[in-house]
Motif scaffolding. Structure first.
Motif, PDB file in Angstrom:
ATOM      1  N   LEU A 186       5.965   9.136  10.106  1.00 24.80           N
ATOM      2  CA  LEU A 186       5.802   9.096   8.824  1.00 24.80           C
ATOM      3  C   LEU A 186       6.553   7.488   8.062  1.00 24.80           C
ATOM      4  O   LEU A 186       6.135   6.958   7.240  1.00 24.80           O
ATOM      5  N   GLU A 187       7.874   7.507   8.789  1.00 19.30           N
ATOM      6  CA  GLU A 187       8.412   6.516   8.172  1.00 19.30           C
ATOM      7  C   GLU A 187       7.886   5.193   8.577  1.00 19.30           C
ATOM      8  O   GLU A 187       8.296   3.965   7.793  1.00 19.30           O
ATOM      9  N   THR A 188       7.126   4.792   9.454  1.00 19.44           N
ATOM     10  CA  THR A 188       6.462   3.765   9.601  1.00 19.44           C
ATOM     11  C   THR A 188       5.527   3.238   8.617  1.00 19.44           C
ATOM     12  O   THR A 188       5.278   2.073   8.614  1.00 19.44           O
ATOM     13  N   VAL A 189       5.153   4.110   7.944  1.00 22.64           N
ATOM     14  CA  VAL A 189       4.352   3.875   6.878  1.00 22.64           C
ATOM     15  C   VAL A 189       4.462   4.227   5.497  1.00 22.64           C
ATOM     16  O   VAL A 189       4.222   3.388   4.386  1.00 22.64           O
ATOM     17  N   SER A 190       5.375   5.020   5.200  1.00 23.44           N
ATOM     18  CA  SER A 190       5.522   5.384   3.842  1.00 23.44           C
ATOM     19  C   SER A 190       7.321   5.026   3.350  1.00 23.44           C
ATOM     20  O   SER A 190       7.463   5.516   2.263  1.00 23.44           O
ATOM     21  N   SER A 191       7.996   4.341   4.058  1.00 20.09           N
ATOM     22  CA  SER A 191       9.271   3.784   3.791  1.00 20.09           C
ATOM     23  C   SER A 191       8.899   2.550   3.010  1.00 20.09           C
ATOM     24  O   SER A 191       7.764   1.941   3.330  1.00 20.09           O
ATOM     25  N   ALA A 192      10.076   1.943   2.544  1.00 20.32           N
ATOM     26  CA  ALA A 192       9.921   0.543   1.864  1.00 20.32           C
ATOM     27  C   ALA A 192       9.574  -0.417   3.031  1.00 20.32           C
ATOM     28  O   ALA A 192       8.828  -1.338   3.055  1.00 20.32           O
ATOM     29  N   THR A 193      10.365  -0.230   4.171  1.00 17.03           N
ATOM     30  CA  THR A 193      10.281  -1.060   5.602  1.00 17.03           C
ATOM     31  C   THR A 193       8.893  -1.110   5.833  1.00 17.03           C
ATOM     32  O   THR A 193       8.176  -2.048   6.182  1.00 17.03           O
ATOM     33  N   ARG A 197       6.071  -4.115   5.915  1.00 21.54           N
ATOM     34  CA  ARG A 197       5.334  -4.542   7.291  1.00 21.54           C
ATOM     35  C   ARG A 197       3.787  -4.730   6.903  1.00 21.54           C
ATOM     36  O   ARG A 197       3.298  -5.647   7.271  1.00 21.54           O
ATOM     37  N   MET A 198       3.333  -3.578   6.189  1.00 21.41           N
ATOM     38  CA  MET A 198       1.964  -3.589   6.064  1.00 21.41           C
ATOM     39  C   MET A 198       1.585  -4.803   5.209  1.00 21.41           C
ATOM     40  O   MET A 198       0.691  -5.501   5.487  1.00 21.41           O
ATOM     41  N   ALA A 199       2.287  -5.084   4.237  1.00 23.96           N
ATOM     42  CA  ALA A 199       1.997  -6.161   3.296  1.00 23.96           C
ATOM     43  C   ALA A 199       2.059  -7.443   3.896  1.00 23.96           C
ATOM     44  O   ALA A 199       1.084  -8.563   3.966  1.00 23.96           O
ATOM     45  N   LYS A 200       3.202  -7.906   4.587  1.00 24.64           N
ATOM     46  CA  LYS A 200       3.248  -8.940   5.516  1.00 24.64           C
ATOM     47  C   LYS A 200       2.246  -9.013   6.668  1.00 24.64           C
ATOM     48  O   LYS A 200       1.463 -10.234   6.670  1.00 24.64           O
ATOM     49  N   ASP A 201       1.615  -8.200   7.287  1.00 25.60           N
ATOM     50  CA  ASP A 201       0.767  -7.955   8.356  1.00 25.60           C
ATOM     51  C   ASP A 201      -0.825  -8.652   7.467  1.00 25.60           C
ATOM     52  O   ASP A 201      -1.338  -9.387   8.157  1.00 25.60           O
ATOM     53  N   ALA A 202      -1.008  -7.884   6.241  1.00 29.47           N
ATOM     54  CA  ALA A 202      -1.995  -8.114   5.589  1.00 29.47           C
ATOM     55  C   ALA A 202      -2.168  -9.714   5.357  1.00 29.47           C
ATOM     56  O   ALA A 202      -3.168 -10.307   5.490  1.00 29.47           O
ATOM     57  N   VAL A 203      -0.795 -10.380   4.951  1.00 29.75           N
ATOM     58  CA  VAL A 203      -0.868 -11.565   4.679  1.00 29.75           C
ATOM     59  C   VAL A 203      -1.006 -12.709   5.866  1.00 29.75           C
ATOM     60  O   VAL A 203      -1.814 -13.598   5.739  1.00 29.75           O
ATOM     61  N   ALA A 204      -0.365 -12.140   7.015  1.00 28.25           N
ATOM     62  CA  ALA A 204      -0.514 -12.906   8.023  1.00 28.25           C
ATOM     63  C   ALA A 204      -2.157 -12.637   8.549  1.00 28.25           C
ATOM     64  O   ALA A 204      -2.509 -13.918   9.424  1.00 28.25           O
ATOM     65  N   ARG A 205      -2.739 -11.757   8.509  1.00 27.67           N
ATOM     66  CA  ARG A 205      -4.289 -11.755   8.654  1.00 27.67           C
ATOM     67  C   ARG A 205      -5.025 -12.560   7.877  1.00 27.67           C
ATOM     68  O   ARG A 205      -6.253 -12.666   8.186  1.00 27.67           O
ATOM     69  N   GLY A 206      -4.214 -13.176   6.790  1.00 27.62           N
ATOM     70  CA  GLY A 206      -5.044 -14.003   5.986  1.00 27.62           C
ATOM     71  C   GLY A 206      -5.968 -13.398   4.669  1.00 27.62           C
ATOM     72  O   GLY A 206      -7.094 -13.893   4.194  1.00 27.62           O
ATOM     73  N   GLU A 207      -5.676 -11.923   4.411  1.00 32.44           N
ATOM     74  CA  GLU A 207      -6.294 -11.389   3.468  1.00 32.44           C
ATOM     75  C   GLU A 207      -6.229 -12.115   2.181  1.00 32.44           C
ATOM     76  O   GLU A 207      -4.907 -12.362   1.914  1.00 32.44           O
ATOM     77  N   ARG A 208      -7.337 -11.893   1.445  1.00 33.34           N
ATOM     78  CA  ARG A 208      -7.117 -12.457  -0.085  1.00 33.34           C
ATOM     79  C   ARG A 208      -6.473 -11.426  -0.787  1.00 33.34           C
ATOM     80  O   ARG A 208      -6.907 -10.570  -1.542  1.00 33.34           O
TER      81      ARG A 208
END
Lengths: 316, 316
Positions: A186-193, A197-208
């Motif tokens: 759960l900690e891998t998705v529902s923590s601040a960390t 991480r999910m936000a940075k991944d999305a940016v790195a993937r070039g999401e708009r």
């Protein structure tokens, strides 16, 4: 004046927060001083002693009224023996803190880990006041948990009950490795960390996404973007809420609690998070188990640790 | 002779089983008679009274030695009020059984549902003897659960703690609807019913499996085929074990139990099931929580209900 008071110590890596509570779990006085982690165990213990004596001196209470001193520590603790096994952020290891503080203060000492103590604080004097059985999640850098049964912290077989951040809720195919070594916690998705991480991944993937313009993304940026309608941010918040809701559903059929309390920095996202958590929970929990059950935000904020540590005397 | 004895009644749709236990949870005498469900509540209550009196008469004990009579019922019960709310297989509804039996027998009466009572039986006199905190699964037509904390049945807020069969463990994409109305419950895959359904589906799909030759597939046929190397059967058993193992992992981080006890007809599959459950559990549970924890088969078989019902007096 013979009213008893209870002192709670929240021992963190930066600050030591000390509070005085009455028998009802009301926080009457607080004192905060630096931990001075870098100076080592001897200084940290000295500081705890000093701050505890100081807060009582500055209060209208007498030293004799102190019924006990409880401490919550971010790390692994041996509750029965009163030992801090490992508190990496405070730089402590194998410290027999109960023995040491009992000798120095001449008062009874109890300790527990920060997640348990925060849960007890909310249950005793916060959002769970008056409720016997509740489960608390603290969504911060990690995800902590605490189980309150009959008003007391439930420890389990080896003191690890309520390790809710390490429930493996993410299916294997989309799981990533947690700091604990396991996949899909759960900690891998529902923590601040996890959210960052999910936000940075999305940016790195070039999401708009508007998050691409943020220099050092924090969880709050993701929530703000989601509230402003950013689709990537909404998807990330929903994912954090989805697995949190699934975890609540699993806990609910095990313990049939009256109340879930969600605290920690991530919980400040508010309705955007809570609405979706409640949705997912409702969809994955048998109706009879949902009946009368509430999911609420924590109410004590950063004071939960002090209150819960003080509560160790009446509630453990 | 002043030793106290405890009587346990296992009230099922076909038979009423009555047992006498000593203070250690040892089953000393048993008696079994028909429930006569079709004759209605009055007859069922008469039968319970009659069988309880009979077993004591036939035993070396005196009526005065009976400390209490406990009953386990397949259905919804109100433990506090001693009411059978709904027991569809026994044809009972809103029966104030405690009041009625206390008047008829002149003894203290306690009731609980069959899953809780079976869990207590195993914890008191079976596979969990000597263990304070354990969690029991009963894999039968459905999946039942019981939580034992400090040697006692844990009821939760509204008596629904341990509804483990209704943990939503199957991901939405492959979930089917459970009898409870919810999607993806453990019960849909790890009960005998679930295993039979998966087997019939495989046959209907035309899979090459020895199960296609079985006329009326039972769970045991699937286990036998799996042991003989049938790939379809192995996949089905592994799927049942996978979600059971995932459920155990979720329970483990919540409660940190010392022991999981797996009983019911499906548990008779033996190693082919248990090996995979242990595998999946090990992969999805943080190491510290696994330490010292055991997953074992139930040991009392069909006697667990009687023993647990008798145990309601010492352990609730």
């Amino acid at each position: 004046m013979s009213e008893k008071i209870y002192i709670g110590v929240d021992l963190g890596g930066t600050a030591i927060k000390v509070g005085i509570c009455n028998e009802e779990g009301q926080l009457l006085h607080t004192y905060e001083g630096p931990t001075e982690t870098e100076k080592g165990a001897e200084t940290i213990v000295n500081n705890i002693e000093r701050y505890v004596r100081l807060i009582v001196e500055q209060s209208p209470f007498e030293w004799e009224q102190v019924a006990g001193v409880g401490a919550g520590v971010a790390g692994f603790t041996n509750v029965r023996e009163g030992i801090i096994i490992l508190a990496p952020n405070v730089g402590l290891r194998d410290l027999h803190i109960r023995e040491i503080l009992e000798e120095r203060l001449g008062k009874s000492i109890k300790i527990d880990n920060d997640a348990n103590v925060a849960a007890l604080g909310e249950a005793w004097g916060g959002a769970g006041k008056g409720v016997d059985n509740c489960v608390c999640y603290t969504l911060g850098t990690g995800v902590g948990g605490g189980i309150i049964i009959d008003g007391k912290i439930y420890q389990g077989f080896s003191g690890l009950a309520g390790e809710l951040g390490h429930m493996a809720v993410v299916p294997d195919l989309e799981a990533i490795q947690c700091g604990c070594g396991q996949m899909g916690c759960l900690e891998t998705v529902s923590s601040a960390t996890g959210i960052i991480r999910m936000a940075k991944d999305a940016v790195a993937r070039g999401e708009r996404t508007s998050l691409a313009l943020v220099e050092n993304i924090m969880a709050k940026d993701v929530f703000d973007a989601a509230k402003a309608g950013d689709e990537t941010a909404i998807r990330i918040v929903n994912r954090a809420a989805f697995y949190l809701g699934k975890s609540l559903a699993a806990v609910a059929v095990v313990l049939n609690p009256e109340l879930f309390i969600i605290g920690g920095g991530v919980s400040k996202a508010g309705d955007i998070l809570f609405d979706e958590v409640r949705n997912v929970f409702a969809k994955h929990t048998p109706e009879p188990v949902q009946k009368g059950l509430k999911i609420v935000p924590a109410s004590l904020g950063n004071d939960a640790g002090m209150v819960g540590a003080a509560g160790l005397f009446l509630r453990s």
